[in-house]
Design a protein around this motif. Structure first.
Motif, mmCIF file in Angstrom:
data_model
loop_
_atom_site.group_PDB
_atom_site.id
_atom_site.type_symbol
_atom_site.label_atom_id
_atom_site.label_comp_id
_atom_site.label_asym_id
_atom_site.label_seq_id
_atom_site.Cartn_x
_atom_site.Cartn_y
_atom_site.Cartn_z
ATOM 1 N N ALA A 63 0.183 2.433 -10.214
ATOM 2 C CA ALA A 63 -1.198 2.769 -9.874
ATOM 3 C C ALA A 63 -1.559 2.048 -8.575
ATOM 4 C CB ALA A 63 -2.133 2.343 -10.997
ATOM 5 N N VAL A 64 -2.277 2.731 -7.693
ATOM 6 C CA VAL A 64 -2.572 2.141 -6.388
ATOM 7 C C VAL A 64 -3.941 2.584 -5.895
ATOM 8 C CG1 VAL A 64 -1.446 4.036 -5.143
ATOM 9 C CG2 VAL A 64 -1.658 1.808 -4.045
ATOM 10 N N TYR A 65 -4.611 1.662 -5.191
ATOM 11 C CA TYR A 65 -5.847 1.988 -4.479
ATOM 12 C C TYR A 65 -5.473 2.186 -3.016
ATOM 13 C CZ TYR A 65 -8.501 0.775 -8.625
ATOM 14 O OH TYR A 65 -9.018 0.759 -9.893
ATOM 15 N N VAL A 66 -5.597 3.406 -2.545
ATOM 16 C CA VAL A 66 -5.111 3.815 -1.232
ATOM 17 C C VAL A 66 -5.786 3.030 -0.114
ATOM 18 C CG1 VAL A 66 -4.968 5.757 0.376
ATOM 19 C CG2 VAL A 66 -4.570 6.123 -2.067
ATOM 20 N N ALA A 67 -4.974 2.568 0.840
ATOM 21 C CA ALA A 67 -5.434 1.901 2.070
ATOM 22 C C ALA A 67 -6.172 0.597 1.811
ATOM 23 C CB ALA A 67 -6.325 2.838 2.885
ATOM 24 N N SER A 68 -5.973 -0.001 0.652
ATOM 25 C CA SER A 68 -6.642 -1.254 0.305
ATOM 26 C C SER A 68 -5.848 -2.451 0.813
ATOM 27 C CB SER A 68 -6.797 -1.347 -1.215
ATOM 28 O OG SER A 68 -7.124 -2.657 -1.622
ATOM 29 N N ASN A 69 -6.523 -3.422 1.437
ATOM 30 C CA ASN A 69 -5.855 -4.653 1.858
ATOM 31 C C ASN A 69 -5.542 -5.565 0.677
ATOM 32 O OD1 ASN A 69 -7.711 -4.247 4.688
ATOM 33 N ND2 ASN A 69 -5.585 -4.848 4.939
ATOM 34 N N SER A 70 -6.424 -5.556 -0.313
ATOM 35 C CA SER A 70 -6.293 -6.466 -1.454
ATOM 36 C C SER A 70 -5.430 -5.895 -2.569
ATOM 37 C CB SER A 70 -7.683 -6.792 -2.016
ATOM 38 O OG SER A 70 -8.294 -5.625 -2.553
ATOM 39 N N GLY A 71 -5.167 -4.580 -2.515
ATOM 40 C CA GLY A 71 -4.446 -3.936 -3.607
ATOM 41 C C GLY A 71 -5.359 -3.573 -4.764
ATOM 42 N N ARG A 72 -6.653 -3.835 -4.598
ATOM 43 C CA ARG A 72 -7.641 -3.522 -5.635
ATOM 44 C C ARG A 72 -8.732 -2.636 -5.050
ATOM 45 N NH1 ARG A 72 -8.654 -9.202 -8.942
ATOM 46 N NH2 ARG A 72 -6.492 -9.929 -8.954
ATOM 47 N N MET A 73 -9.640 -2.225 -5.918
ATOM 48 C CA MET A 73 -10.786 -1.447 -5.466
ATOM 49 C C MET A 73 -11.645 -2.319 -4.541
ATOM 50 S SD MET A 73 -13.614 0.388 -7.923
ATOM 51 C CE MET A 73 -13.857 -1.093 -8.904
ATOM 52 N N GLU A 74 -12.129 -1.758 -3.440
ATOM 53 C CA GLU A 74 -12.888 -2.523 -2.452
ATOM 54 C C GLU A 74 -14.190 -1.818 -2.087
ATOM 55 O OE1 GLU A 74 -10.407 -3.066 0.952
ATOM 56 O OE2 GLU A 74 -8.945 -4.329 -0.088
ATOM 57 N N SER A 75 -15.157 -2.639 -1.671
ATOM 58 C CA SER A 75 -16.347 -2.105 -1.019
ATOM 59 C C SER A 75 -16.491 -2.859 0.296
ATOM 60 C CB SER A 75 -17.582 -2.257 -1.911
ATOM 61 O OG SER A 75 -18.710 -1.615 -1.326
ATOM 62 N N LEU A 76 -17.676 -2.877 0.876
ATOM 63 C CA LEU A 76 -17.828 -3.526 2.176
ATOM 64 C C LEU A 76 -17.718 -5.044 2.081
ATOM 65 C CD1 LEU A 76 -20.691 -1.625 4.036
ATOM 66 C CD2 LEU A 76 -18.259 -1.648 4.572
ATOM 67 N N THR A 77 -16.978 -5.610 2.994
ATOM 68 C CA THR A 77 -16.923 -7.051 3.254
ATOM 69 C C THR A 77 -16.392 -7.179 4.663
ATOM 70 O OG1 THR A 77 -16.174 -9.210 2.421
ATOM 71 C CG2 THR A 77 -14.583 -7.386 2.344
ATOM 72 N N PHE A 78 -16.648 -8.298 5.355
ATOM 73 C CA PHE A 78 -16.331 -8.286 6.778
ATOM 74 C C PHE A 78 -15.516 -9.457 7.309
ATOM 75 C CE2 PHE A 78 -20.109 -5.508 6.560
ATOM 76 C CZ PHE A 78 -19.524 -4.364 7.087
ATOM 77 N N THR A 79 -15.377 -10.544 6.586
ATOM 78 C CA THR A 79 -14.649 -11.684 7.148
ATOM 79 C C THR A 79 -13.154 -11.401 7.243
ATOM 80 O OG1 THR A 79 -16.286 -13.167 6.150
ATOM 81 C CG2 THR A 79 -14.281 -14.167 7.009
#
Length: 373
Positions: free
Chosen positions: A241-257
Motif C-alpha cells: 500500500a502506498v500514498y503516491v508522491a508522499s515524502n513521508s510515506g504516509r498521508m500528508e496535508s500542507l506543511t512547509f518546513t
C-alpha cells in the motif's frame, strides 16, 4: 498487464501532483488576499488586544477538523495514517522545536507559509529566508543537526498504545468505532471553534470568513488529494500500500518546513533521476504562484529588500531557527498548527503550545532590541 499497471500508477502520480499544486495555489491566493498569518494573529493579540485574525485561524482549524474526520467517517481516508497520529509521542522535540520555530518566525517576519506568500508578493527578504530556512531544515533532517536531534530531544518520548490522536483514546476507552469517535469529537471541538470565530462581530467580514473557511477547506482538500486520490492499496511493482508522491510515506496535508528542504534538494539534484517531484515540492511552488497571482490582481506586488545589516541578521537567524525548529517539532504553524490539529493530535497540541511560547519570547526580544535603540 504489468506495464499497463505501472503506466496507470505514473498517470495517477501526475494527477496527484497537479491536484496538490492547484490546491496550494488556492492557499497562496487566499493567504495573500486575507492576510492569513499565525504570527500576525498572535502579534495582534499581544500588541493591540485584537483577536480578529486569531478567530480566522481558529475557524480554519475547526473547518479542517470537521472535514478531516467527516472524510474518515465516510471511509474516504484512514485517520490513523498520518505522522501526527503516531503512538510515539516525542513531546520534548515538539515543545523545544516548536518554541524555536515560534521565536524564529517573529525574527523572520512570519512563518514558512508567510515566507512563501511574501515571495509571491515581491519580497526579496523572504526569498533569503526561504533559502536559509530550507538549508537549516535539510541539515536537521539528514545532516549534522539530524545526528544531534536524534541523540538528544528525540530520545525523550513515551508511547501511547491506542495512538497519538485523542479520538483514538476515546475509541479505545469506550469501545467506540474510531471513525465515529473522531466525527463526534470533531463536531464538538471543531464546531466550537467555528462558532467562536463567528460570534465575534468584528470578525464577520468577507475577507475574514474567506480566510477561515477557505484555508480550512484547503487543508481538507489536501488530505483528500493525498489520502484518497493518492492512495494505492497495491503498488504495481512492490504490491505494498502506498500514498503516491508522499515524502513521508504516509498521508500528508500542507506543511512547509521539510518541503522547503525537499524543494532545494530537488532543484540542486534535478538531473539525478532518483530525485522525484513530490507532494511537498509542488505545494511550495503552488503557494508562491497563488500569492503572485493575487498580488498582481490586487496591484499589491512590490519589491522589498532588507533595511540594513541588523534587519538582515535577524531574518537569517530567524530562518535558521525555523528550519531547525520546524523539523524537530515535525511541523510548522501550518503543519502542526492546521494539518496536525485537524487530526486532534496530542503531539500537535504540544508543538503549537511551544510555537506560541516561542513567539511570545520573540516579541519580548524585539522589545528589548527597541529599548536598546
Amino acid at each position: 498487464m504489468a506495464a499497463m499497471e505501472i503506466a496507470d500508477f505514473l498517470k495517477l502520480q501526475t494527477q496527484v501532483l497537479w491536484a496538490a499544486f492547484a490546491v496550494a495555489v488556492a492557499f497562496g491566493f487566499i493567504a495573500q488576499r486575507t492576510h492569513f498569518c499565525t504570527m500576525g494573529a498572535i502579534s495582534d493579540i499581544v500588541n493591540m488586544g485584537d483577536w480578529t485574525r486569531m478567530r480566522m485561524w481558529g475557524m480554519a482549524v475547526g473547518v479542517a477538523m470537521l472535514g478531516f474526520y467527516g472524510m474518515a467517517w465516510m471511509g474516504w481516508i484512514d485517520a490513523g495514517k498520518s505522522i501526527y497520529t503516531s503512538s510515539r509521542i516525542i513531546w520534548l522535540s515538539a515543545l523545544v522545536g516548536g518554541a524555536l520555530f515560534g521565536f524564529g518566525m517573529v525574527l523572520a517576519s512570519g512563518c514558512g507559509s508567510k515566507t512563501l506568500v511574501r515571495i509571491g508578493a515581491g519580497s526579496l527578504k523572504s526569498l533569503v529566508v526561504f533559502f536559509v530556512m530550507g538549508f537549516a531544515a535539510f541539515a536537521t533532517l539528514r545532516g549534522v543537526l539530524a545526528v544531534l536531534r536524534v541523540n538528544t530531544v528525540d530520545k525523550v518520548a513515551f508511547d501511547i498504545s491506542a495512538g497519538g490522536a485523542i479520538p483514538m483514546w476515546v475509541s479505545s476507552g469506550l469501545g467506540m468505532e474510531p471513525a465515529l469517535a473522531g466525527l463526534l469529537l470533531a463536531l464538538l471541538v471543531g464546531g466550537a471553534l467555528v462558532a467562536w470565530a463567528l460570534l465575534g462581530s468584528e470578525f464577520r467580514s468577507f475577507n475574514n470568513v474567506l480566510g477561515g473557511l477557505g484555508i480550512g477547506l484547503v487543508i481538507v482538500a489536501m488530505w483528500w488529494v493525498s489520502g484518497h486520490l493518492g492512495f494505492v492499496p497495491e503498488h504495481p511493482e512492490t504490491l505494498d500500500a502506498v500514498y503516491v508522491a508522499s515524502n513521508s510515506g504516509r498521508m500528508e496535508s500542507l506543511t512547509f518546513t521539510a518541503p522547503m528542504a525537499y524543494t532545494l534538494d530537488w532543484l540542486i539534484f534535478f538531473s539525478d533521476k532518483s530525485k522525484l517531484l513530490t507532494f511537498g515540492v509542488v505545494t511550495v511552488a503552488g503557494v508562491v504562484v497563488g500569492s503572485f497571482a493575487c498580488a498582481l490582481m490586487e496591484g499589491s506586488f512590490r519589491w522589498e529588500g532588507f533595511r540594513g545589516t541588523q534587519d538582515t541578521a535577524l531574518h537569517i537567524a530567524g530562518a535558521t531557527c525555523m528550519g531547525v525548529g520546524g523539523v524537530t517539532a515535525l511541523g510548522c504553524t501550518v503543519g502542526q498548527g492546521l494539518s496536525g490539529l485537524s487530526t486532534l493530535s496530542f503531539l500537535s497540541m504540544i508543538a503549537v503550545t511551544g510555537i506560541v511560547l516561542g513567539a511570545m519570547g520573540g516579541f519580548r526580544f524585539q522589545m528589548w532590541l527597541l529599548d536598546r535603540e
